[in-house]
Design a protein around this motif. Structure first.
Motif, PDB file in Angstrom:
ATOM      1  N   ALA A 196       0.827  -1.107  -0.010  1.00  0.00           N
ATOM      2  CA  ALA A 196      -0.028   0.025   0.069  1.00  0.00           C
ATOM      3  C   ALA A 196       1.041   1.406  -0.043  1.00  0.00           C
ATOM      4  O   ALA A 196       0.743   2.235  -0.818  1.00  0.00           O
ATOM      5  N   LEU A 197       1.805   1.262   0.887  1.00  0.00           N
ATOM      6  CA  LEU A 197       2.629   2.664   1.104  1.00  0.00           C
ATOM      7  C   LEU A 197       3.890   2.382   0.799  1.00  0.00           C
ATOM      8  O   LEU A 197       4.480   1.655   1.537  1.00  0.00           O
ATOM      9  N   GLY A 198       4.695   3.383   0.227  1.00  0.00           N
ATOM     10  CA  GLY A 198       5.954   3.433   0.196  1.00  0.00           C
ATOM     11  C   GLY A 198       6.723   4.344   1.328  1.00  0.00           C
ATOM     12  O   GLY A 198       6.154   5.172   1.742  1.00  0.00           O
ATOM     13  N   PHE A 246       3.364   1.181  10.486  1.00  0.00           N
ATOM     14  CA  PHE A 246       2.898   0.699   9.370  1.00  0.00           C
ATOM     15  C   PHE A 246       3.576  -0.087   8.534  1.00  0.00           C
ATOM     16  O   PHE A 246       3.085  -1.178   7.886  1.00  0.00           O
ATOM     17  N   MET A 247       4.782  -0.725   9.084  1.00  0.00           N
ATOM     18  CA  MET A 247       5.631  -1.724   8.380  1.00  0.00           C
ATOM     19  C   MET A 247       5.448  -2.843   9.498  1.00  0.00           C
ATOM     20  O   MET A 247       5.129  -4.116   9.148  1.00  0.00           O
ATOM     21  N   ALA A 254       6.312  -2.474   2.703  1.00  0.00           N
ATOM     22  CA  ALA A 254       7.127  -3.779   2.503  1.00  0.00           C
ATOM     23  C   ALA A 254       8.196  -3.576   3.296  1.00  0.00           C
ATOM     24  O   ALA A 254       8.774  -2.615   3.426  1.00  0.00           O
ATOM     25  N   PRO A 255       8.480  -4.775   3.996  1.00  0.00           N
ATOM     26  CA  PRO A 255      10.100  -4.973   4.923  1.00  0.00           C
ATOM     27  C   PRO A 255      11.211  -4.485   3.930  1.00  0.00           C
ATOM     28  O   PRO A 255      11.999  -3.595   4.797  1.00  0.00           O
ATOM     29  N   ALA A 413      12.019  -3.911  12.600  1.00  0.00           N
ATOM     30  CA  ALA A 413      10.651  -4.523  11.961  1.00  0.00           C
ATOM     31  C   ALA A 413      10.576  -5.216  10.807  1.00  0.00           C
ATOM     32  O   ALA A 413      10.064  -6.441  10.482  1.00  0.00           O
ATOM     33  N   ALA A 414      11.696  -4.788   9.895  1.00  0.00           N
ATOM     34  CA  ALA A 414      11.901  -5.784   8.719  1.00  0.00           C
ATOM     35  C   ALA A 414      12.454  -7.114   9.006  1.00  0.00           C
ATOM     36  O   ALA A 414      12.199  -8.025   8.410  1.00  0.00           O
TER      37      ALA A 414
END
Length: 438
Positions: A196-198, A246-247, A254-255, A413-414
């Motif tokens: 969804a979001l970059g 958001f992540m 995206a991670p 988070a990633a």
């Protein structure tokens, strides 16, 4: 700042700011003086898709200036990743340009070195007067209560850009206006290898821009009334956690974005891999990526609730580029003439129109060329719901240490690690400990 690339190394930035003196800079060879200002050196920031594009855009305008005044301008376009360190080195060595572009968030930090020409009433009068400029843009030219250290050149604000095809494919009719809507919409979009979001999780400056705005929405300024760091308030912690979540929690970024720092999120957007990005004046970049104007839309950045405005409904920092003159330039008259040229109504229409930014000059801003939908959103945001980053001497260190804290949290988070309120606060405590003692 424009095109928000990674900010300079924290250790270098902090050490140079600590030792900077009022050395000034300016041309030392090839002629040029107040009596005969034949040559100026100009460091321009990278505004276009690449440095060569900037040279092609600026070259004809600098030639026009030379034909009118007899003053030759030696141009160097400096990448954002190098610009702050180059400027700080120039303040200590005295070997720098006559005129330069600076990210407007650095104004107070560079002002504190004493190396930049103060824009008092006399100097403003030489370029047509202070009242030619939009008040919001002047708010990011130096510390409050002092003569500005620079003048606005290009103004920008953030907007939410959305990919129309991805929205249509997901059956989504309109972009989100609140962060709750962002998460709900984002979960519909984040599937089948698309997101969804970059984000640019390793871009320290971009991180600061996003968490500063969220901080405003949570009632946090990151500095207290005396200009001392206040990174660990409940509002600051909530802002950073919301952005990283958001992540980490919402799974709409995206991670892999944790490693992005060179506009990769815009490439993903153009390739229908990411549905939304929060960006400044992105039209020219999308075009360079092969997107047509009708393939994307633009809307104000979301708020917690209600509609964008001031106080807790701020939805953008005042972004942009300022133009400064080194105080000890040997070409002061020529430098002022050049600033006058670059901020003239005519040049503002040409340059801002080409780069897709908003003119900070009132007369130019009213030109019909700046009425297209994207620029209307950016202009309205700048006028009604944007606020300047803290105009304090330690602002550039703030960008480095808190931007790094956010980067570290994105990396966690990633990697699949939990991002808790406690872990966010621990990173911000560490960041505050790295700030210079006052």
């Amino acid at each position: 700042m424009r095109r928000i690339r990674a900010v300079a190394s924290g250790a270098v930035a902090v050490s140079l700011l600590a030792t900077a003196t009022a050395c000034g800079g300016g041309t030392s060879t090839d002629g040029g003086s107040n009596e005969s200002p034949k040559t100026l050196t100009y460091w321009a920031s990278n505004q276009g898709p690449n440095i060569e594009a900037d040279k092609k855009i600026l070259g004809p305008e600098l030639k026009k200036f030379e034909e009118r005044t007899g003053i030759k301008v030696k141009l160097e376009v400096v990448p954002w990743s190098d610009l702050l360190n180059r400027i700080l080195t120039a303040t200590t060595s005295g070997q720098g340009p006559d005129v330069l572009n600076i990210g407007n968030t650095w104004s107070a930090s560079l002002q504190s070195t004493g190396a930049l020409l103060p824009w008092d009433e006399k100097n403003f009068s030489k370029i047509g007067g202070k009242d030619r400029f939009v008040e919001a843009a002047l708010g990011s030219t130096g510390a409050s209560g002092t003569d500005p250290a620079a003048v606005p050149l290009y103004s920008m604000s953030y907007a939410l850009y959305y990919n129309k095809k991805m929205f249509a494919d997901a059956g989504i009719e309109k972009p989100p206006a609140t962060w709750d809507e962002m998460v709900a919409t984002g979960k519909k979009l984040s599937k089948d290898g698309k997101w969804a979001l970059g984000a640019e999780g390793s871009n320290l400056s971009n991180n600061i821009h996003q968490v500063f705005v969220l901080g405003q929405q949570h009632g946090a300024d990151f500095f207290d009334a005396e200009g001392k760091p206040d990174f660990t308030s409940d509002g600051a912690v909530a802002a950073v956690k919301q952005y990283v979540d958001f992540m980490a929690k919402d799974k709409i970024i995206a991670p892999g974005n944790a490693e992005y720092a060179q506009n990769q999120s815009l490439s993903d957007f153009a390739k229908d891999k990411t549905a939304m990005v929060l960006w400044q004046a992105a039209a020219s970049t999308f075009k360079s990526q092969g997107m047509n104007d009708d393939e994307w839309g633009v809307a104000p950045v979301p708020v917690q609730s209600g509609t964008p405005g001031l106080d807790k409904n701020v939805n953008s920092m005042v972004a942009g580029i300022n133009m400064a003159v080194f105080k000890n330039t040997k070409n002061i008259d020529g430098a002022l003439e050049f600033v006058k040229f670059m901020t003239s109504d005519e040049e503002q229409k040409i340059l801002c129109g080409t780069y897709g930014s908003i003119p900070p000059v009132k007369a130019a801003q009213g030109d019909p060329a700046f009425d297209r939908p994207e620029l209307k959103v950016l202009r309205d945001t700048l006028a009604t719901s944007a606020t300047a980053l803290p105009q304090v001497p330690n602002e550039s260190q703030f960008e480095t240490v808190v931007g790094t804290a956010v980067k570290n949290l994105f990396a966690a988070a990633a990697a699949g690690n939990s991002v808790t309120t406690e872990s966010v606060k621990a990173e911000l405590v560490k960041a505050q400990q790295q700030m210079p003692k006052q």
